[in-house]
Design a protein around this motif. Sequence first.
Motif, short mmCIF file in Angstrom:
data_model
loop_
_atom_site.label_atom_id
_atom_site.label_comp_id
_atom_site.label_asym_id
_atom_site.label_seq_id
_atom_site.Cartn_x
_atom_site.Cartn_y
_atom_site.Cartn_z
N ASP A 1 -1.56 12.11 7.57
CA ASP A 1 -2.12 11.57 8.82
C ASP A 1 -1.74 10.11 8.97
O ASP A 1 -1.39 9.64 10.06
CB ASP A 1 -3.64 11.73 8.81
N CYS A 2 -1.80 9.38 7.86
CA CYS A 2 -1.42 7.96 7.86
C CYS A 2 0.04 7.79 8.25
O CYS A 2 0.38 6.98 9.12
CB CYS A 2 -1.69 7.34 6.50
N LEU A 3 0.92 8.57 7.61
CA LEU A 3 2.35 8.47 7.92
C LEU A 3 2.62 8.77 9.39
O LEU A 3 3.41 8.09 10.04
CB LEU A 3 3.14 9.44 7.03
N THR A 4 1.95 9.79 9.90
CA THR A 4 2.15 10.17 11.30
C THR A 4 1.70 9.07 12.24
O THR A 4 2.41 8.70 13.19
CB THR A 4 1.38 11.47 11.61
N LYS A 5 0.52 8.53 11.99
CA LYS A 5 -0.05 7.52 12.89
C LYS A 5 0.72 6.21 12.89
O LYS A 5 0.74 5.51 13.90
CB LYS A 5 -1.51 7.29 12.55
N VAL A 6 1.33 5.86 11.76
CA VAL A 6 2.07 4.58 11.71
C VAL A 6 3.54 4.79 12.02
O VAL A 6 4.32 3.83 12.02
CB VAL A 6 1.90 3.87 10.35
N GLY A 7 3.95 6.04 12.28
CA GLY A 7 5.34 6.32 12.61
C GLY A 7 6.27 6.18 11.43
O GLY A 7 7.37 5.61 11.55
N TYR B 1 0.82 -1.20 0.00
CA TYR B 1 0.00 0.00 0.00
C TYR B 1 0.87 1.26 0.00
O TYR B 1 1.96 1.27 0.58
CB TYR B 1 -0.90 0.05 1.25
N THR B 2 0.35 2.29 -0.61
CA THR B 2 0.91 3.63 -0.46
C THR B 2 0.10 4.34 0.62
O THR B 2 -1.03 3.92 0.94
CB THR B 2 0.81 4.42 -1.77
N PRO B 3 0.61 5.44 1.17
CA PRO B 3 -0.19 6.19 2.14
C PRO B 3 -1.52 6.65 1.56
O PRO B 3 -2.55 6.63 2.26
CB PRO B 3 0.71 7.38 2.49
N GLU B 4 -1.50 7.03 0.28
CA GLU B 4 -2.73 7.48 -0.37
C GLU B 4 -3.75 6.34 -0.47
O GLU B 4 -4.95 6.55 -0.22
CB GLU B 4 -2.42 8.03 -1.76
N ARG B 5 -3.29 5.17 -0.81
CA ARG B 5 -4.19 4.02 -0.92
C ARG B 5 -4.71 3.61 0.45
O ARG B 5 -5.87 3.20 0.59
CB ARG B 5 -3.46 2.85 -1.59
N PHE C 1 7.43 7.91 7.22
CA PHE C 1 7.74 9.14 6.50
C PHE C 1 7.72 8.84 5.01
O PHE C 1 7.79 7.68 4.58
CB PHE C 1 9.11 9.68 6.92
N ALA C 2 7.58 9.88 4.20
CA ALA C 2 7.53 9.71 2.75
C ALA C 2 8.79 9.03 2.26
O ALA C 2 9.91 9.44 2.59
CB ALA C 2 7.37 11.07 2.07
N GLY C 3 8.60 7.95 1.48
CA GLY C 3 9.74 7.21 0.95
C GLY C 3 10.29 6.14 1.86
O GLY C 3 11.28 5.48 1.53
N ASP C 4 9.68 5.95 3.00
CA ASP C 4 10.13 4.93 3.96
C ASP C 4 9.99 3.54 3.35
O ASP C 4 8.87 3.10 3.04
CB ASP C 4 9.28 5.03 5.22
N PRO C 5 11.08 2.79 3.17
CA PRO C 5 10.98 1.45 2.57
C PRO C 5 10.25 0.46 3.46
O PRO C 5 9.80 -0.59 2.98
CB PRO C 5 12.46 1.05 2.38
#
Length: 284
Positions: A85-91, A67-71, A93-97
């Motif tokens: 919001d998704c990136l923040t809640k799951v801890g 999944y991507t954050p958008e999906r 960041f953009a591009g995180d493998p």
Amino acid sequence: MLTEQMLHQMWPHGDSILPGLVANIADNAEAIFDKYNINTPMALAHAMAQFTVECGGGHDLTENINYTPERAVVVWPARFSSAQDCLTKVGSFAGDPNFKFKLINKVYGGRNGNTQPGDGSKYIGRGLSQCTGRGNYKKLADNLGTGLDLEGDPNSIIAIENIFECGVADYALHNCVPASEADDIIEVSQRLNGGFVGFAERTQSLVKWKNALGVSPEKSGTMLWVQQSLNTLGASPPLVADSVYGDGTKAALKKFQVAEHLQTQNGLPTRKTIAAIKAALPSA
């Protein structure tokens, strides 16, 4: 009963991920299905219809978690309001493998017996029934009684020597067999899936498997009853009673839910909606 030729027709990509899967199912179908009391064409049609959707006809034996954050926002709108919001809640960041693992651990954590860090991504859906969660892997292994350690090695569920019986045993473990015999795809789907994910495809798959296995068309099933009942209650436009949950049936169900002031108004045939339809029908 299932034949290899029938399976190849119904699952044209059945051997694409696990070579020999189709032949393995055909060779063991009678013994395994009989072991779990799936021994009528109706029950068999329901089981195979569910497996077809759950594992993509043998093409999706392991859940895709890319999944991507958008999906993720689309799939879990109640959890995430935006990609950030998704990136923040799951801890993350953009591009995180490692985003996909963090996401699934967040979403699946604390559910289905997942109690340890990392359980969510370790015990993702696998097999014909897409068994998910540490607790469900353990329950399935205990039910099999063969000593197979699915909790310790969840990938063993998709080994060629295990995959078919694991799928059938899991289906039976979810108490799907009685509902299958009753031709109740709504109940079967909720028991196995836990909800209505892919429900339209499940109804389409059931029609195809009934035809393949020669199940009498006089067998109505719950979806046909829903459509006929909504027509009796004045569905406009009238529904085509074909046992398939399509856009028309969804719209008619939603209109009924709104008219009856039901709490859930999503157009899905929930248990409360079915009960309300029964109550609204004129007495015989």
